[in-house]
Design a protein around this motif. Structure first.
Motif, PDB file in Angstrom:
ATOM      1  N   ASP A  16      -3.383  -5.751  30.031  1.00 51.51           N
ATOM      2  CA  ASP A  16      -3.528  -6.830  29.020  1.00 51.51           C
ATOM      3  C   ASP A  16      -2.625  -6.600  27.818  1.00 51.51           C
ATOM      4  O   ASP A  16      -3.016  -5.639  27.072  1.00 51.51           O
ATOM      5  CB  ASP A  16      -5.036  -7.015  28.522  1.00 51.51           C
TER       6      ASP A  16
ATOM      7  N   SER B  88      -1.981  -8.571  25.335  1.00 51.95           N
ATOM      8  CA  SER B  88      -2.407  -9.406  24.211  1.00 51.95           C
ATOM      9  C   SER B  88      -1.721  -8.865  22.904  1.00 51.95           C
ATOM     10  O   SER B  88      -2.231  -7.499  22.805  1.00 51.95           O
ATOM     11  CB  SER B  88      -3.815  -9.839  24.432  1.00 51.95           C
TER      12      SER B  88
ATOM     13  N   THR C  16       2.504 -11.661  26.552  1.00 52.35           N
ATOM     14  CA  THR C  16       2.496 -11.646  28.046  1.00 52.35           C
ATOM     15  C   THR C  16       3.720 -10.957  28.526  1.00 52.35           C
ATOM     16  O   THR C  16       4.835 -11.259  28.249  1.00 52.35           O
ATOM     17  CB  THR C  16       2.723 -13.252  28.475  1.00 52.35           C
TER      18      THR C  16
END
Length: 314
Positions: A72, A74, A77
């Motif tokens: 991830d 974050s 992307t």
């Protein structure tokens, strides 16, 4: 008054100094062993890809793992990743990669901090980089009055290019093939039988029409040439029905393959008429005998096809 320091106290001070030196060295070594992660751009634009460089120097025998597409990232992307070959020298091994990311957040300041996973005896230990910051570049002009922004009208019609729908075509083709296979598996023998009977009937109908035309012309004009054409047509038709070279057979060979006294007399009469150029009233009855033989062989052949189909089914 003199201050005397015992030897044991000096030993304590020396040990304390060595301990502090070791702690500082270990702390400095840990800072050097942190993975390095930096943005290759100071600013980014929403929706446009940018690069993030990530590297880690470690011992040559240490096995490490970098984050991949399952991680991830974050508030960013993940798009793709570019690997580089490990470089090893006297100071250790250097692994590096470049991530291509994209941002959809509109925060003016965005931070990323990635880990590297070092393989241990039991599990992996995550060692994180120092946080690195990137700034969002605004593409719209700043204004305190949003109502001053006006949209330009676009009245020109845009035509879309036609594209062939390959998925639907392939699906239809597969469906058609599957249905055809099922039909052939269930009714294939019957369909083939009916097709062979249809072809046999069509050829027989064409033969009858042509033979009647030659026979009628020969009778009306008393022409031996038309009679000869009728005989040639008859032999060629028998050759296709019986799968034998009747076109090259003599009268004797034809009678040997089709024993029939009426046929033998008819062929002899026709031979006298054609090759002897002898006028005879038997020309029309003789041609009718040939026609009757052809019709009998046609019915026999059709019955054989039907019987073979029944035997195959049983």
């Amino acid at each position: 008054m003199s201050l005397k320091i015992s030897p044991s106290f000096w030993s304590f001070l020396i040990c304390l100094g060595l301990l502090c030196t070791k702690v500082v060295a270990v702390h400095g070594q840990e800072k050097e062993n942190l993975p390095q992660g930096v943005f290759l751009n100071d600013t980014i634009v929403v929706g446009k890809p940018f690069s993030y460089a990530f590297s880690y120097r470690h011992g040559a025998e240490t096995e490490v793992f970098f984050p991949d597409s399952s991680y991830d990232f974050s508030p960013f992307t993940f798009l793709h990743q570019e690997f580089y070959t490990t470089r090893t020298d006297t100071s250790g091994s250097l692994d590096s990669t470049i991530y291509t990311l994209v941002a959809f957040e509109v925060k003016p300041r965005q931070v990323l901090r990635l880990p590297v996973y070092v393989l241990a005896d039991v599990d992996c230990t995550a060692v994180y980089t120092a946080p690195d910051t990137v700034y969002l570049k605004l593409t719209l002009p700043a204004t305190s009055r949003p109502d001053t922004l006006s949209l330009l009208p676009e009245t020109e019609i845009g035509f879309l290019q036609r594209q062939f729908n390959y998925p639907v075509f392939l699906a239809a083709l597969l469906t058609l093939g599957f249905v055809s296979f099922i039909i052939y598996w269930l009714f294939g023998t019957g369909i083939l039988r009916q097709w062979r009977i249809f072809q046999l009937h069509r050829r027989h109908s064409e033969f009858v029409r042509a033979f009647n035309r030659f026979n009628r012309t020969a009778r009306e004009r008393d022409s031996t040439v038309e009679a000869e054409k009728a005989v040639v047509l008859w032999k060629n038709y028998l050759e296709r029905v019986e799968k034998k070279p009747f076109a090259t057979y003599t009268t004797r060979e034809i009678v040997d393959n089709i024993p029939d006294e009426a046929l033998e007399n008819a062929l002899k009469d026709i031979d006298r008429i054609i090759y002897g150029q002898v006028k005879s009233e038997k020309m029309d009855p003789s041609l009718q005998v040939l026609k009757n033989v052809a019709q009998r062989l046609y019915r026999q052949r059709r019955l054989e096809i039907s019987r073979k189909n029944k035997e195959t089914i049983q």
